[in-house]
Scaffold this motif. Structure first.
Motif, mmCIF file in Angstrom:
data_model
loop_
_atom_site.group_PDB
_atom_site.id
_atom_site.type_symbol
_atom_site.label_atom_id
_atom_site.label_comp_id
_atom_site.label_asym_id
_atom_site.label_seq_id
_atom_site.Cartn_x
_atom_site.Cartn_y
_atom_site.Cartn_z
ATOM 1 N N LEU A 282 -18.685 0.470 -1.257
ATOM 2 C CA LEU A 282 -17.888 -0.619 -1.827
ATOM 3 C C LEU A 282 -17.450 -0.306 -3.253
ATOM 4 N N TYR A 283 -18.345 0.288 -4.039
ATOM 5 C CA TYR A 283 -17.958 0.661 -5.400
ATOM 6 C C TYR A 283 -16.906 1.761 -5.404
ATOM 7 N N GLY A 284 -16.896 2.575 -4.349
ATOM 8 C CA GLY A 284 -15.913 3.647 -4.244
ATOM 9 C C GLY A 284 -14.574 3.192 -3.693
ATOM 10 N N ALA A 285 -14.507 1.948 -3.224
ATOM 11 C CA ALA A 285 -13.247 1.425 -2.688
ATOM 12 C C ALA A 285 -12.210 1.364 -3.798
ATOM 13 N N GLY A 286 -10.969 1.491 -3.411
ATOM 14 C CA GLY A 286 -9.908 1.526 -4.406
ATOM 15 C C GLY A 286 -9.031 0.289 -4.405
ATOM 16 N N ASN A 287 -8.645 -0.100 -5.609
ATOM 17 C CA ASN A 287 -7.670 -1.167 -5.807
ATOM 18 C C ASN A 287 -6.783 -0.706 -6.970
ATOM 19 N N PRO A 288 -5.988 0.338 -6.712
ATOM 20 C CA PRO A 288 -5.271 0.992 -7.805
ATOM 21 C C PRO A 288 -4.232 0.130 -8.519
ATOM 22 N N PHE A 289 -3.697 -0.875 -7.840
ATOM 23 C CA PHE A 289 -2.650 -1.682 -8.453
ATOM 24 C C PHE A 289 -3.138 -3.054 -8.892
ATOM 25 N N GLY A 290 -4.394 -3.374 -8.583
ATOM 26 C CA GLY A 290 -4.963 -4.647 -8.999
ATOM 27 C C GLY A 290 -4.505 -5.850 -8.190
ATOM 28 N N TYR A 291 -3.847 -5.626 -7.067
ATOM 29 C CA TYR A 291 -3.403 -6.746 -6.234
ATOM 30 C C TYR A 291 -4.597 -7.413 -5.560
ATOM 31 N N GLU A 292 -4.488 -8.711 -5.368
ATOM 32 C CA GLU A 292 -5.570 -9.481 -4.746
ATOM 33 C C GLU A 292 -5.813 -9.091 -3.297
ATOM 34 N N ASP A 293 -4.777 -8.758 -2.557
ATOM 35 C CA ASP A 293 -4.919 -8.529 -1.123
ATOM 36 C C ASP A 293 -4.837 -7.064 -0.710
#
Length: 140
Positions: free
Chosen positions: A74-85
């Motif tokens: 989970l910590y390695g999951a990416g959210n590169p653009f900061g979008y909620e979904d």
């Protein structure tokens, strides 16, 4: 322990045979529902078999190990653009989630706390749904 496992396997085989006979007589839609329920019950039986086989200490330690591995994913999951979904998770994340669910179910079974866990789940779900309802009513 082996006798219990053999007995459970015998019960499973008998249940499978009965289920197969009934499936032949049912519609496709009903068959899908029955198959899903059968799969759920077989999964629960298998988890119970594991819980009965291993010690509480062993499963407690294994649960902590699996939780660590899941957190790492989970910590390695990416959210590169900061979008909620939009969150990018690896395929292994889902495997680790399955490991955690299985281990925590075993702990609840071993300690006779399945009902307590279900009650807490219902309580927490209801509480959160009320919070959402309150948030929505404040927006109006």
């Amino acid at each position: 322990m082996i006798e219990i496992g053999a007995c459970i396997i015998g019960v499973i085989m008998m249940a499978e045979l009965i289920a197969a006979i009934h499936l032949i007589k049912m519609s496709d839609k009903t068959n899908k529902v029955v198959r899903k329920e059968r799969e759920r019950l077989l999964t629960e039986i298998r988890i119970r078999m594991l819980a009965a086989h291993y010690s509480k200490k062993n499963q407690w330690n294994k649960a902590k190990e699996e939780l660590d591995e899941c957190l790492e994913e989970l910590y390695g999951a990416g959210n590169p653009f900061g979008y909620e979904d939009i969150v990018y998770m690896t395929d292994n994340t889902w495997s680790e989630i399955a490991d955690v669910i299985i281990m925590l179910a075993q702990l609840a079974m071993q300690h006779g706390k399945e009902d307590v866990v279900r009650q807490q789940m219902e309580y927490k779900l209801e509480r959160q749904l009320k919070r959402i309802e309150e948030e929505e009513s404040c927006k109006e």
